[in-house]
Design a protein around this motif. Structure first.
Motif, mmCIF file in Angstrom:
data_model
loop_
_atom_site.group_PDB
_atom_site.id
_atom_site.type_symbol
_atom_site.label_atom_id
_atom_site.label_comp_id
_atom_site.label_asym_id
_atom_site.label_seq_id
_atom_site.Cartn_x
_atom_site.Cartn_y
_atom_site.Cartn_z
ATOM 1 N N THR A 216 36.867 38.065 47.786
ATOM 2 C CA THR A 216 37.525 38.321 46.514
ATOM 3 C C THR A 216 38.099 37.042 45.939
ATOM 4 O O THR A 216 38.641 36.198 46.655
ATOM 5 N N GLU A 217 37.956 36.907 44.628
ATOM 6 C CA GLU A 217 38.462 35.746 43.910
ATOM 7 C C GLU A 217 39.380 36.228 42.796
ATOM 8 O O GLU A 217 39.243 37.352 42.302
ATOM 9 N N ALA A 234 43.635 37.160 44.039
ATOM 10 C CA ALA A 234 42.575 37.455 45.004
ATOM 11 C C ALA A 234 42.974 38.567 45.964
ATOM 12 O O ALA A 234 42.145 39.384 46.364
ATOM 13 N N ARG A 289 36.075 44.979 40.940
ATOM 14 C CA ARG A 289 36.650 43.721 40.488
ATOM 15 C C ARG A 289 35.703 43.072 39.482
ATOM 16 O O ARG A 289 34.855 43.749 38.886
ATOM 17 N N SER A 291 33.784 38.862 38.671
ATOM 18 C CA SER A 291 33.692 37.442 39.021
ATOM 19 C C SER A 291 34.056 36.554 37.846
ATOM 20 O O SER A 291 34.196 35.344 37.993
#
Length: 298
Positions: A216-217, A234, A289, A291
């Motif tokens: 995760t970012e 994150a 999520r 990117s």
């Protein structure tokens, strides 16, 4: 949310009770077989339960709750403390498991997995059948009721006496256009996936399938209607970030299986991590999520 009054709590099997919820302010919202609702419990927990009553009864909903020894507080509260007469807030019904038309239906239930399938059996008509699997008949909710209503169309399978059912034999006995609906524990669902063709099999899960994703970012979301930008760390879910920013997003399972946290996506590409399959322009923010930056309809 809809206000309901708990009309009665009654045992329907060893370790399982049925709750009948009556509308406190008039008829409740309509629903179709396969639907579930969020029930806000008095101990501040919200839990999801499949509707297992009669869709034609707009005056009340029926759900069933199995006691879980590893309960996170929901089933334990229902079984030990919840009593008739209590007012409970209940969401509008959502349906991630709709019944599709077919010339033949086979329903395969494991334990409490009978709840979404019970109204489906009634709606599907005389060409439908049910294989109901449990440790013993005494542990299988609604077993006697279903046998009384549908006779030989219901096969009760006790694993204590007969082991696991032969899903390959069941698959071989189906017509070419039959659809199979299955709900139950993960081991049973895996056996069903191995036996029935994927394009004819519809599954509802209690828990998400274990998956691997990229690390995760952090990312940002722009809330189009409010004009605000919300950063998502994150180690933080999008759901938590939005709630901390003041957007009150409903949530239930926080595992990507119930659909209560669905939000609209106005731009960008979500990284979908749910087990439901979000429709175009939507995402489930408890697990999914991105990117890069997303534009949200908030």
């Amino acid at each position: 949310m809809q206000k309901t009054v708990l009309d009665r709590v009654e045992p329907v099997a060893e370790g399982t009770v049925s709750l009948v919820l009556r509308g406190a302010e008039g008829p409740l919202a309509p629903w179709e077989p396969g639907a579930h609702v969020d029930v806000a419990l008095p101990n501040w927990l919200t839990r999801q339960y499949s509707l297992c009553g009669n869709p034609a009864d707009r005056g009340g909903y029926r759900v069933a709750v199995r006691y879980d020894r590893l309960s996170r507080g929901g089933s334990e509260y229902v079984h030990l403390f919840l009593r008739a007469g209590r007012t409970l807030d209940v969401s509008l019904p959502r349906n991630n498991f709709p019944l599709l038309p077919a010339p033949e239906h086979l329903f395969v239930a494991g334990g409490i997995g009978i709840t979404p399938l019970k109204p489906m059996l009634a709606a599907a008509g005389p060409s439908a059948s049910l294989v109901y699997v449990g440790r013993s008949e005494a542990t299988m909710p609604f077993a006697a009721e279903l046998k009384a209503a549908y006779g030989d169309r219901v096969r009760l399978h006790s694993t204590a006496e007969h082991g696991r059912p032969d899903f390959a034999a069941l698959a071989a006995g189906l017509g070419p256009d039959a659809l199979v609906y299955c709900c139950g524990p993960a081991s049973m669902l895996a056996a069903a996936e191995a036996a029935f063709p994927a394009h004819r099999l519809h599954i509802e899960r209690f828990r998400p399938v274990a998956k691997e994703f990229a690390p995760t970012e952090p990312f940002e979301v722009h809330c189009v209607r409010s004009g605000r930008t919300v950063p998502v760390a994150a180690e933080e879910s999008l759901l938590d970030a939005l709630n901390h920013a003041g957007f009150r997003i409903p949530s239930g399972c926080r595992e990507g299986v119930c659909g209560s946290c669905e939000i609209g996506v106005a731009g960008g590409e979500p990284d979908h991590r749910d087990d439901i399959g979000a429709p175009p322009g939507r995402m489930y923010c408890c697990v999914s999520r991105a990117s890069s930056r997303l534009d949200l309809d908030l």
